[in-house]
Motif scaffolding. Structure first.
Motif, PDB file in Angstrom:
ATOM      1  N   SER A 281       0.981  -1.048  -0.177  1.00  0.00           N
ATOM      2  CA  SER A 281      -0.105  -0.010   0.323  1.00  0.00           C
ATOM      3  C   SER A 281       0.820   1.142  -0.038  1.00  0.00           C
ATOM      4  N   LYS A 283       1.977   4.493  -0.722  1.00  0.00           N
ATOM      5  CA  LYS A 283       1.622   5.831  -1.305  1.00  0.00           C
ATOM      6  C   LYS A 283       0.156   5.605  -1.772  1.00  0.00           C
ATOM      7  N   GLN A 285      -1.205   3.333  -3.666  1.00  0.00           N
ATOM      8  CA  GLN A 285      -1.255   2.941  -4.864  1.00  0.00           C
ATOM      9  C   GLN A 285      -2.212   1.679  -5.154  1.00  0.00           C
ATOM     10  N   THR A 286      -2.887   1.410  -6.222  1.00  0.00           N
ATOM     11  CA  THR A 286      -3.582   0.113  -6.441  1.00  0.00           C
ATOM     12  C   THR A 286      -2.685  -0.578  -7.230  1.00  0.00           C
ATOM     13  N   GLY A 413       6.038  -1.302  -9.647  1.00  0.00           N
ATOM     14  CA  GLY A 413       4.671  -0.679  -9.567  1.00  0.00           C
ATOM     15  C   GLY A 413       3.629  -1.716  -9.747  1.00  0.00           C
TER      16      GLY A 413
END
Length: 441
Positions: A281, A283, A285-286, A413
């Protein structure tokens, strides 16, 4: 509703309670017996268990017409000293010395384990303690222009699981670690966990333990766990004069750690370990492909080098942090403040798809606040990937006995990151080492 109340001041309440107590005590005076029964447990004793590791050794070497050597049947090591079954323990560590080594020479050893009284997790450890040049004669100087010994890089070594074939030989199973002697000893200085079922891909946490036995010998024969470890070495015939007069010394160690109330992650080969959970998790972000796990960052201070190792222990969902099939951009840069002065000095990097000169490993220096393109590892540095562990060997001359480290495993990412720093809430700073983890010998 009855409005009458019973009012007791504190003094009246105390007097009332006292009266009840007197009445109760008075009632007891006229009682001669109660129904009763007594059961007594005498001579209670708690005895601590034990764990005693015997390593049974069967080693031989082949130097052609020059020499043949084998350990005596029944050779074992207990308490770090060698013994022969049926004879008194000699009281010396087991030391195997090979002289007049030539291309084509080879050796092999089998190590089997009697873990007396308790099942245990096993670890194999070691260290390359010397890799000496011992001067250069005229033929060697013509083939060897680099300082330092070459024998550790020339010897080819394989460590594997093996089992008894019932006919005096071995059935060789999964390879645990292989490469040059220098590469294998780098991995062993970081510690290699062994699996009781001989599965080289077993996860670190909760892997199968080695079964315990009641006695190390039965009718004069070793009473051992099914899985053994086999070790082979060879100086290939392709090696030439560069190894003349060179010598190497190295140590092997085996550790047994009880498996009860233990998940097998404690590494007895290293000096310190920091455990960091994967962050899915960061920041907010998904993630397209999240997964859970831990990275175990360990440091081993050796005689000539300091070894940094990073073991990625994934959960059982089939997605692996270091697998490029799961994460095409997976990588691990490690920034090191070698003298703990507050500024990172250089990075060592594992990045399999980056095209580094020493692929998949690279090195880059902090030059006044910036890092240039990745270069080859400097002389004396070493790196290896063994299963799910990334290992870096740093010469002691290039790193202090106290240093700081920042690791930042990334999946580009797609999945989690694995930060190794003092404050998980703080992002990576590859220049300022304030939030890096400090290690000290």
């Amino acid at each position: 509703m009855n409005d009458d109340t019973i009012g007791l001041s504190r003094r009246k309440m105390l007097v009332g309670l006292g009266a009840v107590g007197v009445a109760s005590a008075g009632a007891g005076l006229g009682t001669t017996a109660y129904f009763n029964d007594t059961e007594t447990f005498d001579n209670n004793e708690l005895t601590a268990g034990s764990l005693d590791l015997f390593v049974h050794v069967d080693y031989s070497e082949d130097q052609g017409s020059y020499a043949q050597y084998s350990t005596q049947p029944g050779t074992y090591v207990d308490g770090n000293v060698v013994g022969i079954e049926g004879q008194q323990i000699e009281g010396e560590p087991l030391s195997i010395q090979v002289t007049d080594l030539k291309p084509g020479d080879s050796g092999e050893g089998e190590f089997c384990f009697s873990i007396v009284d308790n099942p245990a997790y096993m670890w194999m450890c070691g260290e390359l303690t010397a890799n000496a040049e011992n001067g250069m004669n005229e033929p060697e100087s013509e083939d060897d222009e680099t300082p330092g010994g070459d024998l550790a890089d020339a010897m080819e070594v394989t460590v594997s699981y093996c089992t008894d074939d019932g006919e005096g030989g071995n059935v060789v199973g999964d390879t645990i670690v292989s490469g040059s002697l220098a590469e294998v000893m780098l991995a062993l200085q970081a510690g290699v966990p062994l699996s009781g079922d001989g599965d080289a891909d077993a996860s670190l946490a909760g892997r199968p333990a080695f079964e315990g036995v009641t006695e190390p010998f039965t009718d004069g024969e070793p009473n051992v766990a099914e899985q053994c470890v086999c070790f082979t070495w060879e100086v290939p015939t392709s090696v030439e004069n560069e190894i003349q007069t060179d010598s190497v010394t190295f140590d092997f160690e085996f550790y047994a750690v009880q498996s009860r109330h233990n998940d097998g992650t404690h590494n007895p080969c290293v000096d310190e370990t920091v455990v960091t959970a994967y962050d899915n998790s960061w920041k907010g972000q998904t993630l397209a492909n999240p997964t859970d796990g831990n990275v175990y960052t360990s440091v081993s201070f050796g005689q000539s080098q300091t070894v940094l190792s990073f073991t990625f222990d994934d959960d059982a969902d089939g997605v692996d942090f270091l697998d490029t099939a799961d994460y095409s951009s997976t990588n691990l840069p490690v920034a090191v403040d070698a003298d703990a002065d507050g500024t990172h000095d250089w990075q060592v990097i594992w990045q399999p798809n980056a095209g580094f000169p020493d692929a998949p490993f690279g090195y880059t220096e902090n030059t006044g606040g910036s890092y240039g393109p990745a270069q080859s590892l400097p002389a004396g540095f070493a790196a290896s990937k063994v299963g799910d562990t990334i290992v870096f060997g740093i010469p002691n001359s290039e790193i202090g006995s106290t240093f700081r480290l920042l690791g930042y495993g990334s999946t580009g990412g797609e999945g989690p990151i694995a930060k190794v720093n003092d404050d998980p809430a703080v992002g990576p700073d590859f220049y300022d080492s304030t939030n890096a983890v400090e290690f000290s010998d």
